[in-house]
Design a protein around this motif. Sequence first.
Motif, mmCIF file in Angstrom:
data_model
loop_
_atom_site.group_PDB
_atom_site.id
_atom_site.type_symbol
_atom_site.label_atom_id
_atom_site.label_comp_id
_atom_site.label_asym_id
_atom_site.label_seq_id
_atom_site.Cartn_x
_atom_site.Cartn_y
_atom_site.Cartn_z
ATOM 1 N N LEU A 240 -6.537 -3.867 10.972
ATOM 2 C CA LEU A 240 -5.606 -2.767 10.716
ATOM 3 C C LEU A 240 -5.301 -2.651 9.217
ATOM 4 O O LEU A 240 -5.249 -1.546 8.652
ATOM 5 C CB LEU A 240 -4.302 -2.984 11.482
ATOM 6 N N ILE A 241 -5.102 -3.794 8.580
ATOM 7 C CA ILE A 241 -4.779 -3.810 7.153
ATOM 8 C C ILE A 241 -5.975 -3.339 6.332
ATOM 9 O O ILE A 241 -5.841 -2.513 5.421
ATOM 10 C CB ILE A 241 -4.317 -5.221 6.726
ATOM 11 N N GLU A 242 -7.153 -3.832 6.690
ATOM 12 C CA GLU A 242 -8.364 -3.412 5.964
ATOM 13 C C GLU A 242 -8.631 -1.922 6.164
ATOM 14 O O GLU A 242 -8.960 -1.201 5.211
ATOM 15 C CB GLU A 242 -9.561 -4.239 6.434
ATOM 16 N N ASP A 243 -8.455 -1.443 7.398
ATOM 17 C CA ASP A 243 -8.692 -0.021 7.692
ATOM 18 C C ASP A 243 -7.632 0.879 7.063
ATOM 19 O O ASP A 243 -7.800 2.100 7.016
ATOM 20 C CB ASP A 243 -8.740 0.208 9.206
ATOM 21 N N SER A 244 -6.550 0.287 6.593
ATOM 22 C CA SER A 244 -5.528 1.044 5.857
ATOM 23 C C SER A 244 -5.790 1.017 4.352
ATOM 24 O O SER A 244 -4.938 1.423 3.559
ATOM 25 C CB SER A 244 -4.140 0.459 6.143
ATOM 26 N N ASN A 245 -6.981 0.510 3.987
ATOM 27 C CA ASN A 245 -7.401 0.436 2.575
ATOM 28 C C ASN A 245 -6.451 -0.410 1.727
ATOM 29 O O ASN A 245 -6.171 -0.081 0.572
ATOM 30 C CB ASN A 245 -7.515 1.844 1.964
ATOM 31 N N LEU A 246 -5.977 -1.499 2.322
ATOM 32 C CA LEU A 246 -5.024 -2.355 1.620
ATOM 33 C C LEU A 246 -5.653 -3.636 1.066
ATOM 34 O O LEU A 246 -4.981 -4.401 0.384
ATOM 35 C CB LEU A 246 -3.869 -2.726 2.563
ATOM 36 N N LYS A 247 -6.908 -3.873 1.363
ATOM 37 C CA LYS A 247 -7.559 -5.088 0.867
ATOM 38 C C LYS A 247 -7.511 -5.099 -0.665
ATOM 39 O O LYS A 247 -7.875 -4.123 -1.313
ATOM 40 C CB LYS A 247 -9.006 -5.147 1.350
ATOM 41 N N GLY A 248 -7.027 -6.196 -1.227
ATOM 42 C CA GLY A 248 -6.957 -6.328 -2.680
ATOM 43 C C GLY A 248 -5.718 -5.733 -3.324
ATOM 44 O O GLY A 248 -5.502 -5.894 -4.528
ATOM 45 N N VAL A 249 -4.860 -5.059 -2.536
ATOM 46 C CA VAL A 249 -3.650 -4.450 -3.094
ATOM 47 C C VAL A 249 -2.683 -5.554 -3.544
ATOM 48 O O VAL A 249 -2.514 -6.564 -2.853
ATOM 49 C CB VAL A 249 -2.973 -3.532 -2.054
ATOM 50 N N SER A 250 -2.061 -5.352 -4.704
ATOM 51 C CA SER A 250 -1.173 -6.372 -5.274
ATOM 52 C C SER A 250 0.207 -5.803 -5.582
ATOM 53 O O SER A 250 0.345 -4.619 -5.893
ATOM 54 C CB SER A 250 -1.753 -6.925 -6.584
ATOM 55 N N ILE A 251 1.201 -6.658 -5.486
ATOM 56 C CA ILE A 251 2.533 -6.415 -6.050
ATOM 57 C C ILE A 251 2.895 -7.685 -6.804
ATOM 58 O O ILE A 251 2.988 -8.766 -6.207
ATOM 59 C CB ILE A 251 3.583 -6.101 -4.969
ATOM 60 N N PHE A 287 1.921 1.073 9.756
ATOM 61 C CA PHE A 287 2.661 1.850 10.763
ATOM 62 C C PHE A 287 2.450 3.346 10.554
ATOM 63 O O PHE A 287 2.250 4.097 11.524
ATOM 64 C CB PHE A 287 4.150 1.523 10.716
ATOM 65 N N GLU A 288 2.464 3.786 9.309
ATOM 66 C CA GLU A 288 2.258 5.213 9.028
ATOM 67 C C GLU A 288 0.861 5.663 9.427
ATOM 68 O O GLU A 288 0.664 6.787 9.897
ATOM 69 C CB GLU A 288 2.498 5.496 7.535
ATOM 70 N N LYS A 289 -0.124 4.804 9.272
ATOM 71 C CA LYS A 289 -1.513 5.182 9.547
ATOM 72 C C LYS A 289 -1.869 5.033 11.023
ATOM 73 O O LYS A 289 -2.565 5.870 11.594
ATOM 74 C CB LYS A 289 -2.468 4.351 8.692
ATOM 75 N N PHE A 290 -1.395 3.969 11.668
ATOM 76 C CA PHE A 290 -1.831 3.655 13.033
ATOM 77 C C PHE A 290 -0.698 3.620 14.057
ATOM 78 O O PHE A 290 -0.959 3.481 15.254
ATOM 79 C CB PHE A 290 -2.568 2.304 13.057
ATOM 80 N N GLY A 291 0.563 3.684 13.604
ATOM 81 C CA GLY A 291 1.676 3.615 14.539
ATOM 82 C C GLY A 291 1.860 2.240 15.150
ATOM 83 O O GLY A 291 2.466 2.108 16.215
ATOM 84 N N VAL A 292 1.340 1.221 14.476
ATOM 85 C CA VAL A 292 1.426 -0.153 14.986
ATOM 86 C C VAL A 292 2.362 -0.954 14.087
ATOM 87 O O VAL A 292 2.225 -0.942 12.866
ATOM 88 C CB VAL A 292 0.036 -0.826 15.009
ATOM 89 N N GLU A 293 3.327 -1.637 14.708
ATOM 90 C CA GLU A 293 4.245 -2.492 13.954
ATOM 91 C C GLU A 293 3.638 -3.882 13.778
ATOM 92 O O GLU A 293 3.238 -4.512 14.763
ATOM 93 C CB GLU A 293 5.587 -2.611 14.677
#
Length: 307
Positions: A240-251, A287-293
């Motif tokens: 789910l995280i990878e499909d949300s294009n979040l891989k490598g995202v940093s804060i 959640f915004e992309k897939f509706g999954v918590e």
Amino acid sequence: MKNYLYLLGEIKEIVGESNVLADEPMKNHTSFKVGGPADIFVIPKDYQEVQQLVKVCKDQNVPYFIIGNGSNLLVKDGGIRGVVIKLTALNKIEVQGNKIIAQSGALLSDVSTCALDHSLTGFEFACGIPGCVGGAVAMNAGAYISEMKNVIENALVIDNDANIRRLDLQELELSYRNSIILKQGFIVLEAVFNLKPGNYNDIKTLIDDLQKRRTDKQPLDYPSAGSTFKRPEGYFAGKLIEDSNLKGVSIGGAQVSNKHSGFIINTGNATAKDILSLIAYVQKTVFEKFGVELHTEVRIMGEELNN
């Protein structure tokens, strides 16, 4: 801000001066390598000391927190008010026939090695889980092919009245990443695992395979707390995280691992606030992309830093 350093003297009488630290940085005791100071940090040597510590904290109405190896733990930057009780000195492992009796602070990898040495099968799944027995029982830890509820027979615990009790498998109420231990705030002192006789070479082959899979797929070069999120029913958190294009995202110094999206890592200078902000951002985006918590698997404790 209240602290509880006035308890230092009484706690030193229980465990000895060398086993108590004041204002101890929790980053020294978590695999994430972040976390502010604990007012009082104590390492008991036996079950009776744990029981006495709990009684003192309850009598004085002082919050207390139980930790093991700190491998599934995120402590906030403001640290922990109260008493942190670390159980890693309770690490004895004993074999009786097909059973292994392991204290709560024993590393799962050491229990797995002990099972291999005695040609006992059933515990291979835990060979790469970086935590201790107590935490693994509390959250019914699992990996790849099995989980704690498939091998545990009973556990010795301290209940909410500071009594030492033995709970059988049914009483432990083990479910996905949950148990009566977590629900009631009990403390695991030891666990009895019921294994089966096996072939040494077969057990060794399976352990080697599971460890290779872990090394190949997980970002073990960076501080983390393992899988950050629980598996949502019907999904895999990492996908789910990878499909949300979040891989490598940093804060800040926190990053969604490029190697495995289910892991948030400390790239070297992360604060707990960075990690918590990234967790919240991942949860919101998925959640915004897939509706999954997504719910955290990592335990979060302590206070925010007051600037």
